[in-house]
Design an enzyme around this catalytic site. Structure first.
Site, PDB file in Angstrom:
ATOM      1  N   ASP A 223       0.863  -1.180   0.000  1.00 46.26           N
ATOM      2  CA  ASP A 223       0.000   0.000   0.000  1.00 46.26           C
ATOM      3  C   ASP A 223       0.905   1.237   0.000  1.00 46.26           C
ATOM      4  OD1 ASP A 223      -2.266   1.724   0.524  1.00 46.26           O
ATOM      5  OD2 ASP A 223      -1.613   1.769   2.628  1.00 46.26           O
TER       6      ASP A 223
ATOM      7  N   THR B 265      -5.148   5.200  -4.558  1.00 50.76           N
ATOM      8  CA  THR B 265      -4.860   6.634  -4.712  1.00 50.76           C
ATOM      9  C   THR B 265      -4.599   6.931  -6.195  1.00 50.76           C
ATOM     10  OG1 THR B 265      -4.012   6.817  -2.485  1.00 50.76           O
ATOM     11  CG2 THR B 265      -3.127   8.386  -4.068  1.00 50.76           C
TER      12      THR B 265
ATOM     13  N   ASP C 148      -0.310   5.151   0.823  1.00 53.44           N
ATOM     14  CA  ASP C 148      -0.589   6.171   1.833  1.00 53.44           C
ATOM     15  C   ASP C 148      -0.709   5.549   3.220  1.00 53.44           C
ATOM     16  OD1 ASP C 148      -1.184   8.825   0.306  1.00 53.44           O
ATOM     17  OD2 ASP C 148      -2.056   7.177  -0.860  1.00 53.44           O
TER      18      ASP C 148
ATOM     19  N   GLY D 143      -9.863  10.642  -2.921  1.00 53.93           N
ATOM     20  CA  GLY D 143      -9.992  12.075  -2.664  1.00 53.93           C
ATOM     21  C   GLY D 143     -11.321  12.652  -3.127  1.00 53.93           C
TER      22      GLY D 143
ATOM     23  N   GLU E 237     -14.119  11.044  -3.744  1.00 50.63           N
ATOM     24  CA  GLU E 237     -15.187  10.417  -2.953  1.00 50.63           C
ATOM     25  C   GLU E 237     -15.260  11.064  -1.557  1.00 50.63           C
ATOM     26  OE1 GLU E 237     -12.849   8.947  -4.736  1.00 50.63           O
ATOM     27  OE2 GLU E 237     -13.717   7.341  -5.946  1.00 50.63           O
ATOM     28  N   ARG E 238     -14.096  11.393  -1.004  1.00 50.47           N
ATOM     29  CA  ARG E 238     -14.016  12.034   0.328  1.00 50.47           C
ATOM     30  C   ARG E 238     -14.646  13.425   0.278  1.00 50.47           C
ATOM     31  NH1 ARG E 238      -8.343  11.119   1.585  1.00 50.47           N
ATOM     32  NH2 ARG E 238      -9.131   8.996   1.731  1.00 50.47           N
TER      33      ARG E 238
ATOM     34  N   ASP F 222      -1.850  -0.223   6.210  1.00 52.14           N
ATOM     35  CA  ASP F 222      -1.824   0.512   7.485  1.00 52.14           C
ATOM     36  C   ASP F 222      -3.197   0.727   8.091  1.00 52.14           C
ATOM     37  OD1 ASP F 222      -2.307   2.442   5.260  1.00 52.14           O
ATOM     38  OD2 ASP F 222      -2.595   3.785   6.973  1.00 52.14           O
TER      39      ASP F 222
ATOM     40  N   THR G 205      -2.525   0.364  -4.583  1.00 47.89           N
ATOM     41  CA  THR G 205      -3.154   1.504  -3.914  1.00 47.89           C
ATOM     42  C   THR G 205      -4.374   1.910  -4.708  1.00 47.89           C
ATOM     43  OG1 THR G 205      -2.833   3.814  -3.244  1.00 47.89           O
ATOM     44  CG2 THR G 205      -1.625   3.101  -5.187  1.00 47.89           C
TER      45      THR G 205
ATOM     46  N   LYS H 122      -5.977  20.240  -5.676  1.00 45.40           N
ATOM     47  CA  LYS H 122      -5.340  19.586  -4.517  1.00 45.40           C
ATOM     48  C   LYS H 122      -4.149  18.735  -4.934  1.00 45.40           C
ATOM     49  CE  LYS H 122      -5.229  15.404  -2.401  1.00 45.40           C
ATOM     50  NZ  LYS H 122      -5.050  14.096  -3.043  1.00 45.40           N
TER      51      LYS H 122
ATOM     52  N   ASN I  92      -0.659  11.232  -7.841  1.00 43.52           N
ATOM     53  CA  ASN I  92      -0.187  11.396  -6.453  1.00 43.52           C
ATOM     54  C   ASN I  92       0.821  10.312  -6.085  1.00 43.52           C
ATOM     55  OD1 ASN I  92      -1.814  13.629  -6.087  1.00 43.52           O
ATOM     56  ND2 ASN I  92      -3.574  12.373  -5.511  1.00 43.52           N
TER      57      ASN I  92
END
Ligand code: XBP
Ligand code: MG
Length: 257
Positions: free
Chosen positions: A8, A123, A10, A52, A54-55, A182, A121, A84, A127
């Site tokens: 993973d 992400t 992040d 991001g 979705e958040r 994590d 990931t 961002k 990024n």
């Protein structure tokens, strides 16, 4: 025997969320004239939502001052997210975001021993590229046979799709691999793909309950504090010897809180 490590990004390779993605989101809010700010606690709540964009949509659903209507919200989320990501790329360079302690040593050990390695990931690819290039250098992809990112899947973690794609690309079965994650969502994703997973707790998930990990601990830099305890004592870092021992008992899947 482990054939491949599925990493993973992040929270696992680097602590990117509090001082990276969160700060970048807040800078994007400013740039777009939005009087929004995600403090550390609010961002921690929002991390339950992976991705991001979705958040952002999840946060908008709780606000009175968000645009009305799904299309307007999605357009705004896209604009914020693009802005961002530019801020995030700048932040990983200055002030910089380092790999977590113990990560480089395990990457190097795995490479020296001929293990295959993959990035798994959800992400966004830009990024991932920004972080990996700044921490591992321009040729970072040489160290990873497969790189699965957010754009490659329809369903982000905790869905199993990212891990399943990595398994297919590596042509390995789940039990030939070991995932390193994590978060509860990352662990759930690996388990849903039937890949044994170890969890290196990160800042935002330091106390979170995690189901289904074969081992969990504070980080790869230290053997102290891992459950199950390391066979060879508490001194030193977590290396392939520890990962192999946990992997060999992968049928003893545990819940940790
Ligand atoms: C990380 C995420 C991502 C990042 C932001 O998940 O949830 O959404 O917070 O990245 P994982 P994007 O650790 O499972 O990869 O803005 O690119 O989505
Ligand atoms: Mg993570």
């Amino acid at each position: 025997m482990i054939q491949a490590l599925l990493w993973d990004v992040d929270g696992t390779l680097a602590e990117t969320e509090r001082d990276g993605h969160r700060v970048a989101f807040n800078r994007a809010f400013d740039d777009l004239g939005l009087r929004w700010c995600w403090d550390e606690a609010r961002y921690g709540e929002l991390l339950r939502v992976t991705g991001g964009r979705e958040r952002l949509l999840a946060d908008m659903a709780t606000r009175g001052d968000a645009p009305v209507g799904a299309a307007a919200r999605e357009a705004l989320a896209r604009d914020i997210h693009a802005c961002k990501n530019r801020h995030y790329a700048a932040l990983v360079l200055d002030p910089g975001i380092a790999l977590r302690e113990g990560v480089q040593a395990l990457l190097d050990e795995a490479r020296a021993r001929g293990l295959r390695q993959a990035i798994v990931t959800t992400t966004s690819r830009d990024n991932v590229e920004s972080l990996m290039r700044s921490t591992l250098g321009r040729r970072w992809q040489d160290g990873f046979e497969v790189v699965v990112c957010g754009e490659d899947v329809r369903d982000k973690k905790p869905a199993p799709e990212a891990h399943e794609r990595a398994l297919a690309a590596l042509r390995l079965s789940p039990l030939e691999c070991l995932a390193i994650e994590d978060s509860p969502g990352g662990a759930a994703a690996a388990r849903a793909a039937e890949v044994p997973v170890v969890v290196t707790r990160s800042h935002y998930f330091a106390d979170a309950a995690v189901d289904g990990a074969i081992a969990i601990g504070p980080g790869l830099h230290a053997r102290r504090g891992w459950r199950p305890a390391c066979e060879h004592g508490d001194d030193g870092a977590v290396g392939l010897r520890e990962l192999e021992a946990w992997h060999a008992s992968a049928d003893c899947v545990s819940s940790f809180d």
